[in-house]
Design an enzyme around this catalytic site. Sequence first.
Site, PDB file in Angstrom:
ATOM      1  CD  GLU A 124      52.170  52.687  56.405  1.00 60.19           C
ATOM      2  OE1 GLU A 124      53.176  53.082  57.022  1.00 60.19           O
ATOM      3  OE2 GLU A 124      51.858  53.114  55.264  1.00 60.19           O
ATOM      4  CB  CYS A 137      42.055  55.640  54.925  1.00 64.24           C
ATOM      5  SG  CYS A 137      42.481  54.941  53.322  1.00 64.24           S
ATOM      6  CB  CYS A 144      48.211  46.130  46.211  1.00 65.55           C
ATOM      7  SG  CYS A 144      46.784  46.445  45.161  1.00 65.55           S
ATOM      8  CB  CYS A 148      47.822  51.530  40.275  1.00 63.16           C
ATOM      9  SG  CYS A 148      46.267  50.599  40.212  1.00 63.16           S
ATOM     10  CB  CYS A 151      49.305  53.303  43.638  1.00 63.54           C
ATOM     11  SG  CYS A 151      48.763  52.841  45.296  1.00 63.54           S
ATOM     12  CD  GLU A 209      40.002  46.186  44.082  1.00 59.23           C
ATOM     13  OE1 GLU A 209      38.869  46.112  44.591  1.00 59.23           O
ATOM     14  OE2 GLU A 209      40.411  47.181  43.452  1.00 59.23           O
ATOM     15  CG  ASN A 339      49.027  62.730  47.871  1.00 62.14           C
ATOM     16  OD1 ASN A 339      49.090  63.903  48.190  1.00 62.14           O
ATOM     17  ND2 ASN A 339      47.876  62.063  47.822  1.00 62.14           N
ATOM     18  CB  CYS A 382      45.156  59.516  48.285  1.00 65.65           C
ATOM     19  SG  CYS A 382      44.325  58.408  47.145  1.00 65.65           S
TER      20      CYS A 382
END
Length: 411
Positions: A124, A137, A144, A148, A151, A209, A339, A382
């Site tokens: 995305e 972005c 990933c 985290c 996230c 990352e 978010n 985000c």
Amino acid sequence: MTLSLDLTAEGARDALRARAAQPEKPTLIGLTRAEIGEALVASGIVPERQAKMRAQQLWHWMYVRGVSDFAGMFNISKDLRAELDKHFTVARPEIVEEQISSDGTRKWLFRFPPRGAGRPVEIETVYIPEEGRGTLCISSQVGCTLTCSFCHTGTQKLVRNLTAEEILAQLLTARDRLGDFPDRDTPDGAIVPAEGRKVSNIVMMGMGEPLYNFEAVKKALLIASDGDGLSLSKRRITLSTSGVVPEIFRTGEEIGVMLAISLHATNDDLRDLLVPINKKYPLKELIEACRAYPGLSNAKRITFEYVMLKDVNDSIEDAKGLIKLLKGIPAKINLIPFNPWPGTNYQCSDWETIEKFADYINNAGYASPIRTPRGRDILAACGQLKSESERMRKVDRLALEAMMIAGHGEA
């Protein structure tokens, strides 16, 4: 009201399946000028004495004019265009879906070839229009590795790194869709900056990352900032890392873009929980790397990103710890209201708490803007990006490849 568009035309699925069973033509996007020249000579369609000139012609058409088909390169002979098309491609990736938020934010779901993942992969990319600028972005990986805890992207295991071409393709396609190349029209009703470029800034803050895909990211960003092509200022390119300390200095030295640190905590115990890479590269090492970032000054500050999590990291004591941690570093602190995403256990800090936190940081002498949440209604904000791509098991991948060879595979 949000809008979701399926951009795959009727009959395109069958064409894509047929194409998947055929050898993939190499792309010229993502190559340096020298590499383009070498590819042209190696293919036998351009003599070595012409390679540099032809490479420059192609560079101009791809990155200044935004052409995605050799047929549109009008100062190249028809015969040579046919040969180029036979050997190479400059086509854009498949756009599976485009979503448009009520606030004008756009999110694209791109599909790329398998390249070792077993099946085509999806990522995305998000465009955020603001007064005076438009920010894209960009993703650097499918999935990933960092996990985290706050996230959404971190809940998707790493499938593979993106290539330099795939990173650049996100920028090129966004400019296509927004009418940001010469002689292109902006879509009716699109929310974009009133003047100048539609995509004026890019941030490597999408899926993945970027410093775990350093070479491809470096190559893509150097092409994006090339003054004879896409010509984005390095001051308008920001690379965000969760703290891959050994690559931070290299980022400043070899790429020279603005740096952002995904910080979110001021002590190792909490950051170990929120950003697990901290166990490998603790705060002391991370902050030392930031102090040594090449070119660091009041005119070239590091941005520290700090997501506001209710009753986790949002107290005045946390604000005091943040000031102490960053003392002496030219910095801006972006406060990001959390978010939410399906399945999360975190909540966003109350707005009054965020404002008090920001006031304390501002009074200490640091710019501390509160990032306005954008695109929440299409999960484009985000920390919300994620695709359904997964790496196939080897046995399944080999079986699929056998089917593709037999001409019965599905894209």
